[in-house]
Design an enzyme around this catalytic site. Structure first.
Site, mmCIF file in Angstrom:
data_model
loop_
_atom_site.group_PDB
_atom_site.id
_atom_site.type_symbol
_atom_site.label_atom_id
_atom_site.label_comp_id
_atom_site.label_asym_id
_atom_site.label_seq_id
_atom_site.Cartn_x
_atom_site.Cartn_y
_atom_site.Cartn_z
ATOM 1 N N HIS A 189 0.800 -1.231 0.000
ATOM 2 C CA HIS A 189 0.000 0.000 0.000
ATOM 3 C C HIS A 189 0.829 1.275 0.000
ATOM 4 O O HIS A 189 0.305 2.358 -0.162
ATOM 5 C CB HIS A 189 -0.965 0.028 1.198
ATOM 6 C CG HIS A 189 -0.309 0.407 2.482
ATOM 7 N ND1 HIS A 189 0.295 -0.512 3.291
ATOM 8 C CD2 HIS A 189 -0.128 1.614 3.067
ATOM 9 C CE1 HIS A 189 0.807 0.101 4.341
ATOM 10 N NE2 HIS A 189 0.574 1.386 4.228
HETATM 11 C C1 UD1 Z 1 -1.677 5.720 5.516
HETATM 12 C C2 UD1 Z 1 -0.382 6.262 6.103
HETATM 13 C C3 UD1 Z 1 0.617 5.127 6.286
HETATM 14 C C4 UD1 Z 1 -0.009 3.948 7.030
HETATM 15 C C5 UD1 Z 1 -1.303 3.526 6.327
HETATM 16 C C6 UD1 Z 1 -2.005 2.388 7.048
HETATM 17 C C7 UD1 Z 1 0.167 8.602 5.588
HETATM 18 C C8 UD1 Z 1 0.991 9.501 4.756
HETATM 19 N N1 UD1 Z 1 0.208 7.290 5.260
HETATM 20 O O1 UD1 Z 1 -1.428 5.310 4.174
HETATM 21 O O2 UD1 Z 1 1.708 5.625 7.045
HETATM 22 O O3 UD1 Z 1 0.900 2.850 7.042
HETATM 23 O O4 UD1 Z 1 -2.184 4.661 6.276
HETATM 24 O O5 UD1 Z 1 -2.949 1.758 6.218
HETATM 25 O O6 UD1 Z 1 -0.509 9.060 6.467
HETATM 26 N N2 UD1 Z 1 -8.437 5.277 0.529
HETATM 27 C C9 UD1 Z 1 -9.697 4.755 0.366
HETATM 28 N N3 UD1 Z 1 -10.423 4.481 1.488
HETATM 29 C C10 UD1 Z 1 -9.969 4.723 2.734
HETATM 30 C C11 UD1 Z 1 -8.682 5.267 2.885
HETATM 31 C C12 UD1 Z 1 -7.929 5.527 1.778
HETATM 32 O O7 UD1 Z 1 -10.164 4.530 -0.724
HETATM 33 O O8 UD1 Z 1 -10.682 4.436 3.716
HETATM 34 C C13 UD1 Z 1 -7.618 5.516 -0.686
HETATM 35 C C14 UD1 Z 1 -7.733 6.903 -1.214
HETATM 36 O O9 UD1 Z 1 -7.788 6.820 -2.611
HETATM 37 C C15 UD1 Z 1 -6.422 7.558 -0.805
HETATM 38 C C16 UD1 Z 1 -5.454 6.402 -0.747
HETATM 39 O O10 UD1 Z 1 -6.268 5.268 -0.387
HETATM 40 O O11 UD1 Z 1 -6.025 8.555 -1.680
HETATM 41 C C17 UD1 Z 1 -4.362 6.565 0.255
HETATM 42 O O12 UD1 Z 1 -4.894 6.958 1.494
HETATM 43 P P1 UD1 Z 1 -3.966 7.567 2.673
HETATM 44 O O13 UD1 Z 1 -4.818 8.298 3.596
HETATM 45 O O14 UD1 Z 1 -2.759 8.206 2.097
HETATM 46 O O15 UD1 Z 1 -3.574 6.273 3.459
HETATM 47 P P2 UD1 Z 1 -2.673 5.035 3.211
HETATM 48 O O16 UD1 Z 1 -2.102 4.861 1.874
HETATM 49 O O17 UD1 Z 1 -3.487 3.900 3.739
#
Ligand code: UD1
Length: 352
Positions: free
Chosen positions: A203
């Site tokens: 991820h």
């Molecule tokens: C975040 C953390 C990472 C942690 C991880 C745990 C940061 C910079 N990164 O990364 O340190 O290890 O969480 O899982 O804070 N999205 C969805 N649904 C959700 C959440 C996210 O669809 O409920 C998608 C969205 O398109 C989003 C992408 O995932 O743009 C990334 O979401 P982000 O909030 O950056 O989280 P993680 O990649 O999970």
């Protein structure tokens, strides 16, 4: 004492779970959920599995660019802190939620405790590394999981308020391992048995958003001659589709692509896997505690102890087949850990 715990992403819910009962017993404790993770499998499912109460505040920040997401959380936490006037704000790990919580509290001069302080990859291109460094430098109490973390802080001149307490994720495993055994039917649902599959999770932005790197990983995974269970994070699914890799992966008969799984199912999958391939920080520790061989799909790790123990190996630029072959020949003991990180944290907070 009034304590605000700021959480928002999967690993933070896991760290909060073993700590919360001790906090609630002694202090007025509020939970603020930033909404960084909002889909059921990444958020509500964890609250159910970990028996966490509903948050007192749900900011609902959702996804977005780093600045936007961090700013939305920062603005609301400032308002919440001004209203609640906590004696302590506790932040966890290294997400945008962590940084926003620490920044809001520090400008208002509320005391901050950082759980999992001192972790470093020494790669400033990782958003998590920026979040870790800044949060540590803003915090009054720094709860470290490892001796390496304590040393990292010392190298940056942080020695006051530093406490080596151990790992809350290990506490969580001890509490919930039995529930996972009883309640998880994930293997049955997928139609696999213990020891027969490799578990894959990806991820991190550096693996998903760089399509050359993503293709390199997927090419390696496609060639694996075993059953594969791959719970796909929404970010990863999006990028696999953008990079035209999704259908290639889906067409493989040994590939079980599933939605992200909840905490209890994940524990069951980790414990029963033949091997784990992951870029998750938390899973590197869970596999270490369960004695499941792991290949970390990165060039470096913050959890160097797991690599020193031999149970975790960094893939770097090596071919996946070669590293899987190497790791298949080894067996590993589970570490013997007596310490409860939650109890140590409460002890430190009690002593002011
Ligand atoms: C975040 C953390 C990472 C942690 C991880 C745990 C940061 C910079 N990164 O990364 O340190 O290890 O969480 O899982 O804070 N999205 C969805 N649904 C959700 C959440 C996210 O669809 O409920 C998608 C969205 O398109 C989003 C992408 O995932 O743009 C990334 O979401 P982000 O909030 O950056 O989280 P993680 O990649 O999970």
């Amino acid at each position: 004492m009034k304590v605000i715990c700021v959480v928002g992403a999967r690993p933070q819910f896991v760290k909060l779970a073993p700590l919360l009962p001790g906090l609630q017993e002694k202090y007025e404790t509020l939970i603020v959920h930033s909404g960084q993770h909002y889909d059921d499998p990444l958020s509500a499912c964890f609250f159910r599995d970990l028996k966490l109460p509903q948050p007192d505040y749900n900011i609902g920040a959702g996804s977005g660019k780093h600045g936007l997401q961090t700013a939305k959380i920062l603005i609301r936490i400032e308002e919440i802190c001004e209203f609640e006037k906590p004696d302590m704000v506790i932040v966890f790990g290294d997400t945008n939620t962590t940084l926003a919580g620490a920044l809001a509290a520090s400008k208002l001069k509320f005391r901050i405790a950082h759980v999992e302080a001192g972790m470093r990859s020494f790669v400033r291109a990782m958003p998590e590394e920026i979040n870790r460094v800044l949060t540590d430098h803003l915090s009054d109490i720094l709860f470290c999981s490892t001796e390496t973390a304590v040393a990292n802080l010392k190298n940056e001149g942080i020695v006051n308020g530093v406490h080596l307490v151990g790992d809350l994720m290990y506490d969580a495993l001890r509490i919930f391992e039995g529930h996972a055994g009883l309640k998880s039917s994930v293997l049955k649902n997928i139609g696999l048995s213990a020891g027969e599959y490799i578990l894959v999770t990806i991820h991190r932005a550096e693996n998903t958003d760089d399509h050359d790197r993503l293709r390199f990983l997927i090419d390696g995974i496609k060639n694996i001659n075993r059953e594969i269970v791959f719970p796909v994070h929404p970010r990863t699914e999006k990028e696999l589709k953008n990079a035209d890799l999704w259908m290639e992966l889906k067409s493989k008969e040994n590939m079980h692509l599933v939605e992200p799984v909840g905490y209890l199912d994940n524990i069951a999958l980790v414990r029963n896997a033949f091997m784990v391939l992951t870029d998750s920080g938390g899973m590197q520790k869970e596999t270490y505690y369960f004695g499941t061989p792991t290949i970390t799909l990165r060039d470096e790790t913050e959890w160097v102890e797991t690599v020193d123990a031999g149970i975790n190996v960094l893939l770097g630029k090596r071919g996946l087949d070669e590293v899987i072959e190497d790791m298949s020949r080894k067996t590993f003991e589970t570490p013997n850990i007596e310490n409860s990180a939650a109890a140590r944290i409460i002890e430190v907070l009690d002593n002011g």
